[in-house]
Design a protein around this motif. Structure first.
Motif, PDB file in Angstrom:
ATOM      1  N   SER A   1       5.277 -13.453   3.406  1.00 39.43           N
ATOM      2  CA  SER A   1       5.014 -12.717   2.173  1.00 39.43           C
ATOM      3  C   SER A   1       3.888 -11.738   2.461  1.00 39.43           C
ATOM      4  O   SER A   1       3.221 -11.832   3.492  1.00 39.43           O
ATOM      5  N   GLU A   2       3.714 -10.806   1.564  1.00 39.65           N
ATOM      6  CA  GLU A   2       2.682  -9.785   1.723  1.00 39.65           C
ATOM      7  C   GLU A   2       1.945  -9.631   0.409  1.00 39.65           C
ATOM      8  O   GLU A   2       2.485  -9.955  -0.646  1.00 39.65           O
ATOM      9  N   GLY A   3       0.743  -9.135   0.470  1.00 44.96           N
ATOM     10  CA  GLY A   3       0.019  -8.914  -0.759  1.00 44.96           C
ATOM     11  C   GLY A   3      -1.330  -8.270  -0.542  1.00 44.96           C
ATOM     12  O   GLY A   3      -1.695  -7.905   0.585  1.00 44.96           O
ATOM     13  N   ASN A   4      -2.058  -8.168  -1.642  1.00 41.48           N
ATOM     14  CA  ASN A   4      -3.402  -7.617  -1.604  1.00 41.48           C
ATOM     15  C   ASN A   4      -4.227  -8.323  -2.674  1.00 41.48           C
ATOM     16  O   ASN A   4      -4.015  -8.108  -3.859  1.00 41.48           O
ATOM     17  N   VAL A   5      -5.115  -9.191  -2.218  1.00 42.16           N
ATOM     18  CA  VAL A   5      -6.003  -9.938  -3.111  1.00 42.16           C
ATOM     19  C   VAL A   5      -7.419  -9.674  -2.623  1.00 42.16           C
ATOM     20  O   VAL A   5      -7.836 -10.213  -1.597  1.00 42.16           O
ATOM     21  N   PRO A   6      -8.165  -8.816  -3.315  1.00 43.84           N
ATOM     22  CA  PRO A   6      -9.516  -8.471  -2.859  1.00 43.84           C
ATOM     23  C   PRO A   6     -10.410  -9.691  -2.608  1.00 43.84           C
ATOM     24  O   PRO A   6     -11.192  -9.703  -1.664  1.00 43.84           O
ATOM     25  N   GLU A   7     -10.256 -10.731  -3.422  1.00 45.58           N
ATOM     26  CA  GLU A   7     -11.114 -11.910  -3.303  1.00 45.58           C
ATOM     27  C   GLU A   7     -10.916 -12.693  -2.000  1.00 45.58           C
ATOM     28  O   GLU A   7     -11.776 -13.483  -1.633  1.00 45.58           O
ATOM     29  N   ILE A   8      -9.787 -12.472  -1.332  1.00 47.18           N
ATOM     30  CA  ILE A   8      -9.561 -13.164  -0.052  1.00 47.18           C
ATOM     31  C   ILE A   8      -9.509 -12.187   1.124  1.00 47.18           C
ATOM     32  O   ILE A   8      -8.991 -12.503   2.174  1.00 47.18           O
ATOM     33  N   GLY A   9     -10.024 -10.982   0.921  1.00 47.72           N
ATOM     34  CA  GLY A   9     -10.109 -10.037   2.023  1.00 47.72           C
ATOM     35  C   GLY A   9      -9.194  -8.835   1.946  1.00 47.72           C
ATOM     36  O   GLY A   9      -9.112  -8.056   2.884  1.00 47.72           O
ATOM     37  N   GLY A  10      -8.470  -8.678   0.849  1.00 48.54           N
ATOM     38  CA  GLY A  10      -7.627  -7.500   0.687  1.00 48.54           C
ATOM     39  C   GLY A  10      -6.206  -7.699   1.160  1.00 48.54           C
ATOM     40  O   GLY A  10      -5.608  -8.757   0.956  1.00 48.54           O
TER      41      GLY A  10
END
Length: 134
Positions: A82-91
């Motif tokens: 999977s792919e994503g962007n979660v700033p809280e875990i490093g982007g």
């Protein structure tokens, strides 16, 4: 130790390679989709992942915060990454399902540390209280 692994979906249409240090840790999450899929992933930066084939058969599912693109093979239904962007875990990230690695040994997988995230409460950086079933 960083190692390049080969991975795929069940039918082999989706193939990838990924640079992973399994000894640095893997992850399990208690969010609704990870729980239902019993996901066990290795979190990577996007440049550590290379899709080799199968882009045309990949399908996508998004839900909730829409921060993750849950990719799966349209032929066999397996979800090797999977792919994503979660700033809280490093982007930006790619999460490779470690059980989709074709050349990871049982010994490497058994020795890989597991970190737990509370995705159910959008607090992936916090360990959930209940994790035995993950």
């Amino acid at each position: 130790m960083m190692k390049t692994y080969q991975g795929s979906c069940h039918c082999g249409a989706v193939k990838f390679e990924a640079d992973i240090d399994l000894a640095a840790g893997t992850g399990k999450c208690n969010c609704s989709i990870c729980t239902k899929r019993r996901n066990w992933g290795a979190l990577l930066k996007p440049d550590q992942f290379r899709l080799l084939s199968g882009e045309e058969v990949l399908r996508e599912y998004r839900f909730g915060t829409m921060q993750g693109s849950h990719r799966f093979c349209g032929n066999c239904g397996c979800a090797p990454f999977s792919e994503g962007n979660v700033p809280e875990i490093g982007g930006a990230f790619v999460s490779v399902q470690v059980m989709s690695l074709d050349d990871a040994s049982h010994e490497e997988l058994a020795a890989a540390p597991v970190n737990y995230g509370d995705g159910r409460n959008n607090s992936w950086w916090t360990e959930p209280k209940e994790k035995a079933i993950l």
